[in-house]
Design a protein around this motif. Structure first.
Motif, short mmCIF file in Angstrom:
data_model
loop_
_atom_site.label_atom_id
_atom_site.label_comp_id
_atom_site.label_asym_id
_atom_site.label_seq_id
_atom_site.Cartn_x
_atom_site.Cartn_y
_atom_site.Cartn_z
N LYS A 47 0.83 -1.21 0.00
CA LYS A 47 0.00 0.00 0.00
C LYS A 47 0.86 1.25 0.00
O LYS A 47 0.49 2.26 -0.58
CB LYS A 47 -0.96 0.00 1.19
N ARG A 48 2.01 1.18 0.62
CA ARG A 48 2.84 2.36 0.63
C ARG A 48 3.42 2.62 -0.76
O ARG A 48 3.73 3.75 -1.12
CB ARG A 48 3.97 2.22 1.63
N ALA A 49 3.58 1.53 -1.56
CA ALA A 49 4.05 1.72 -2.94
C ALA A 49 3.02 2.47 -3.75
O ALA A 49 3.34 3.19 -4.67
CB ALA A 49 4.33 0.36 -3.58
N ALA A 50 1.75 2.28 -3.45
CA ALA A 50 0.70 3.00 -4.17
C ALA A 50 0.54 4.40 -3.63
O ALA A 50 0.09 5.30 -4.32
CB ALA A 50 -0.61 2.24 -4.05
N GLY A 51 0.88 4.64 -2.42
CA GLY A 51 0.72 5.96 -1.82
C GLY A 51 0.59 5.83 -0.32
O GLY A 51 0.28 4.78 0.22
N SER A 52 0.84 6.86 0.39
CA SER A 52 0.81 6.81 1.84
C SER A 52 -0.46 7.40 2.39
O SER A 52 -0.95 8.42 1.93
CB SER A 52 2.01 7.58 2.40
N LYS A 53 -1.01 6.74 3.41
CA LYS A 53 -2.21 7.27 4.06
C LYS A 53 -1.92 8.57 4.79
O LYS A 53 -2.83 9.32 5.11
CB LYS A 53 -2.75 6.23 5.06
N GLU A 54 -0.62 8.80 5.04
CA GLU A 54 -0.26 9.99 5.80
C GLU A 54 -0.25 11.25 4.94
O GLU A 54 -0.13 12.36 5.44
CB GLU A 54 1.13 9.78 6.42
N VAL A 55 -0.33 11.08 3.61
CA VAL A 55 -0.35 12.25 2.73
C VAL A 55 -1.63 13.01 2.95
O VAL A 55 -2.72 12.44 2.91
CB VAL A 55 -0.24 11.82 1.25
N GLU A 56 -1.55 14.28 3.18
CA GLU A 56 -2.73 15.07 3.45
C GLU A 56 -3.63 15.16 2.23
O GLU A 56 -3.16 15.20 1.11
CB GLU A 56 -2.32 16.48 3.89
N GLU A 57 -4.95 15.22 2.50
CA GLU A 57 -5.93 15.27 1.41
C GLU A 57 -5.71 16.50 0.54
O GLU A 57 -5.79 16.42 -0.68
CB GLU A 57 -7.34 15.28 1.99
N GLU A 58 -5.41 17.62 1.15
CA GLU A 58 -5.19 18.84 0.37
C GLU A 58 -4.02 18.67 -0.58
O GLU A 58 -4.06 19.08 -1.74
CB GLU A 58 -4.95 20.02 1.30
N SER A 59 -2.97 18.04 -0.10
CA SER A 59 -1.79 17.81 -0.92
C SER A 59 -2.11 16.90 -2.10
O SER A 59 -1.66 17.14 -3.22
CB SER A 59 -0.67 17.19 -0.08
N LEU A 60 -2.92 15.87 -1.87
CA LEU A 60 -3.31 14.97 -2.95
C LEU A 60 -4.12 15.72 -4.01
O LEU A 60 -3.95 15.50 -5.21
CB LEU A 60 -4.12 13.79 -2.40
N ASN A 61 -5.02 16.58 -3.57
CA ASN A 61 -5.82 17.34 -4.51
C ASN A 61 -4.94 18.23 -5.39
O ASN A 61 -5.19 18.37 -6.59
CB ASN A 61 -6.85 18.20 -3.77
N ILE A 62 -3.93 18.81 -4.80
CA ILE A 62 -3.01 19.64 -5.57
C ILE A 62 -2.19 18.79 -6.53
O ILE A 62 -1.98 19.15 -7.69
CB ILE A 62 -2.08 20.44 -4.62
N GLN A 63 -1.75 17.62 -6.05
CA GLN A 63 -0.96 16.73 -6.91
C GLN A 63 -1.76 16.28 -8.13
O GLN A 63 -1.25 16.28 -9.26
CB GLN A 63 -0.51 15.50 -6.11
N ILE A 64 -3.01 15.90 -7.91
CA ILE A 64 -3.80 15.41 -9.04
C ILE A 64 -4.17 16.56 -9.97
O ILE A 64 -4.23 16.39 -11.20
CB ILE A 64 -5.07 14.65 -8.56
N ALA A 65 -4.39 17.74 -9.41
CA ALA A 65 -4.65 18.91 -10.26
C ALA A 65 -3.44 19.21 -11.13
O ALA A 65 -3.57 19.50 -12.33
CB ALA A 65 -5.01 20.12 -9.40
N ASN A 66 -2.25 19.12 -10.56
CA ASN A 66 -1.04 19.35 -11.34
C ASN A 66 -0.84 18.30 -12.41
O ASN A 66 -0.29 18.57 -13.48
CB ASN A 66 0.19 19.36 -10.41
N ALA A 67 -1.31 17.08 -12.14
CA ALA A 67 -1.14 15.98 -13.09
C ALA A 67 -2.11 16.08 -14.26
O ALA A 67 -1.72 15.92 -15.42
CB ALA A 67 -1.31 14.64 -12.38
N VAL A 68 -3.38 16.35 -13.99
CA VAL A 68 -4.39 16.29 -15.05
C VAL A 68 -4.75 17.65 -15.62
O VAL A 68 -5.21 17.76 -16.76
CB VAL A 68 -5.67 15.57 -14.58
N THR A 69 -4.58 18.71 -14.82
CA THR A 69 -4.87 20.07 -15.30
C THR A 69 -3.73 20.98 -14.87
O THR A 69 -3.88 21.80 -13.95
CB THR A 69 -6.21 20.59 -14.72
#
Length: 616
Positions: A162-184
């Motif tokens: 599961k850590r290879a796919a991503g960490s549960k400790e990553v903040e939700e806000e950070s994930l939203n920014i990461q995916i926004a940077n990836a797709v838009t």
């Protein structure tokens, strides 16, 4: 043709993907392994390696296990040179990856016999004063396994899956920014600045085209000199970019991957943060993405809730195990919604699949998923040898209507699961209106609509002209196009199904109209060279409007339209006279580019002077 796929294999790349690959093991490997590096970085002589792809050790075929490295190649050769050389000596490679600077290439074959034959024939052979050598090659290290190994060495601990796919400790806000940077990637750039960047990119492309035309048609140099002075070093005027009428929630089609979430949640439906070759399969929900409609987000949420109640695992591109693969959602102005579920049956029995489809039907018609608003539901079985989203897999209708219907420029269009339709309807209206204006049509005109999809361009122009002839590869789209013409009361439209390179020459030669205009809206790779050659030969075709979803990829088409006549390229050349960008993909760097080409008229004194002594 810009069916921009927010796809499952990369960060929702808004590049068009109308023609998708259908063979998993070699073509998914191509995604994973497309950036092969020299042997020093993990690809070389055969040997044991725990990091090689698992599919090379399973029952699935891949040409990677029949792979060789050809060394000491001559300088300055190209891909075609190497392929012709091999073919000349009776060698038929499956794939070739050339590293011209390092003077070596990786070559794969369909079986061991062909590989061994090639090794025997090529090793020691002399080519342009170079003695070639051949050795066995192994697949590049699996990016995910390689990443885990690096993490283990760095941290001194065994990372779990599961850590290879991503960490549960990553903040939700950070994930939203990461995916926004990836797709838009332009989500935080003011829209005026986005348009400015896209306008500049198209200007750069036209300046490059100007240089290429000069290199390939010396007779056009005097004309180009004048154009460059008038148009800022471009071969034609570039009009101001046309903005999208909507910049948020504009996509009417999205493809969502199903996998382990970046927050550790299993069976997550959304977009990947990165590509497999980058060592990550982490998936993030589209909840905060700005280009996905609220209707599509509702479907994603409901579908995710459903699959989490089932015993079936998500499909793993690493191990090729699991079932749930992809969800495609299509929405429209008429408030209809189509959902297409992609599922790998593996070894499930037919009874289990039928029960699953019944449960799907009940969930979205009478259960908790009813509120998501799905009006058309399909189920697609995917084998081990097919990639997600492929256009040629049969869709099983599960419930609701068989199609959805969109409105565009006051016309009605039927859309089936595999049919192409521009992903930003309001911006498509801007695009098609410009095409209609530039075409300069009258009641005696014939329009050839190449790569026509559901017939949107041709049908939108039909009332102004004598005849519209559409050509499209997808049979499902052709049926939609015919139904769309009938629904809009048009009798002067006909559609042909087949590859453009096969159908177009025949159709074009049969047209006797004095005023013929072609409109081409091809996939991002551009038109087949046979189509370009047919266009050049058809002297009665004077005007061509090229709608490019990726103008860089279509550059060779542009050059061939303009290059000097020769034994291979017959007929008077075209030249670009007008260009404009239309922003169909806000928040990304992509846009559509329209180029108007006109045939050089030898009868005019100016053109006859500039086209003397064509190159052979």
């Amino acid at each position: 043709m810009a069916d921009v796929a927010v796809d499952n294999s990369a960060p929702a790349d808004p590049l068009p993907s109308t023609e998708k690959k259908s063979v998993l093991t070699d073509d998914l490997m191509e995604e994973k392994n497309q950036e092969n590096q020299p042997a020093a970085e993990g690809e070389g002589a055969t040997g044991g390696d725990s990091n090689v792809y698992r599919y090379t050790k399973g029952d699935l075929f891949t040409s990677e296990i029949f792979k060789v490295e050809i060394q000491n190649l001559p300088k300055y050769i190209g891909f075609n040179d190497l392929k012709k050389f091999l073919n000349k000596h009776g060698i038929s490679p499956h794939k070739v990856k050339l590293f011209s600077k390092q003077m070596f290439a990786f070559v794969t074959f369909k079986n061991q016999e062909e590989r061994d034959k090639a090794m025997k024939a090529v090793h020691g052979m002399q080519w342009k004063n170079k003695v070639l050598s051949v050795r066995l090659a192994k697949p590049k290290a699996d990016p995910i396994l390689k990443k885990r190994k690096q993490e283990e060495e760095t941290e001194g601990v065994q990372p779990d899956a599961k850590r290879a796919a991503g960490s549960k400790e990553v903040e939700e806000e950070s994930l939203n920014i990461q995916i926004a940077n990836a797709v838009t990637p332009l989500w935080n750039v003011p829209y005026k600045e986005q348009l400015k960047r896209k306008q500049q990119e198209v200007e750069d492309i036209l300046q490059k085209l100007t240089r290429e035309i000069g290199n390939n048609n010396k007779a056009m140099l005097p004309w180009l000199f004048v154009q460059k002075e008038k148009c800022n070093k471009m071969c034609c005027p570039l009009e101001p970019i046309q903005p999208s009428p909507v910049q948020m929630e504009y996509r009417n089609k999205c493809e969502f991957v199903i996998g382990v979430g970046a927050d550790g949640e299993d069976k997550t439906v959304g977009f990947r943060l990165g590509k497999y070759k980058g060592g990550s399969c982490a998936v993030v929900s589209p909840t905060e993405t700005s280009h996905v409609s609220s209707e599509a987000k509702m479907v994603v949420q409901a579908f995710q809730q459903f699959i989490r109640t089932t015993p079936y695992a998500v499909y793993s591109p690493e191990t090729y195990e699991g079932h749930w693969r992809q969800l495609t959602v299509r929405t429209c102005r008429t408030k209809q919604t189509m959902a297409i579920v992609f599922f790998n049956p593996q070894k499930l029995q037919e009874e289990e699949l039928e029960e699953l489809k019944r449960n799907l039907r009940h969930y979205f018609t009478d259960g908790d998923g009813k509120e998501s608003g799905i009006t058309s539901l399909y189920f697609v079985r995917m084998g081990q040898r097919t990639s997600a989203g492929t256009e040629d897999l049969p869709c099983e209708h599960v419930s609701g209507d068989e199609c959805i219907h969109e409105e565009l420029l006051g016309l009605k269009f039927r859309i089936s699961p595999h049919s192409f339709f521009q992903t930003n309807t309001p911006a498509a209206e801007v695009l098609y209106s410009a095409v209609g204006e530039w075409a300069q049509l009258d009641e005696d005109s014939t329009v050839l609509d190449v790569c026509c999809g559901t017939g949107t361009i041709g049908i939108s122009l039909a009332k102004r002209v004598k005849k519209v002839i559409g050509i499209e590869l997808c049979q499902e789209a052709v049926e939609d196009a015919k139904a769309n013409a009938e629904a809009n009361g048009l009798t002067n439209v006909e559609f042909h199904c087949g590859k453009a390179e096969d159908v177009f020459p025949t159709v074009l030669n049969a047209v006797v109209s004095p005023n013929v205009t072609a409109v081409v809206d091809p996939p991002r790779a551009g038109l087949h060279s046979k189509v370009i050659l047919a266009i050049r030969r058809a002297e009665h075709l004077k005007r061509l409007i090229y709608v490019a979803c990726n103008a860089k990829a279509a550059m060779n088409n542009f050059i061939d339209l303009c290059r000097a006549p020769s034994n291979r390229v017959r007929g008077a050349p075209f030249r670009p006279v007008r260009a404009m960008a239309v922003d169909l993909f806000p928040q990304t760097m992509h846009c559509e580019t329209i180029l108007l080409f006109e045939r050089v008229d030898y009868s005019s004194s100016t053109d006859s002077q500039t086209q003397q002594n064509p190159e052979n």
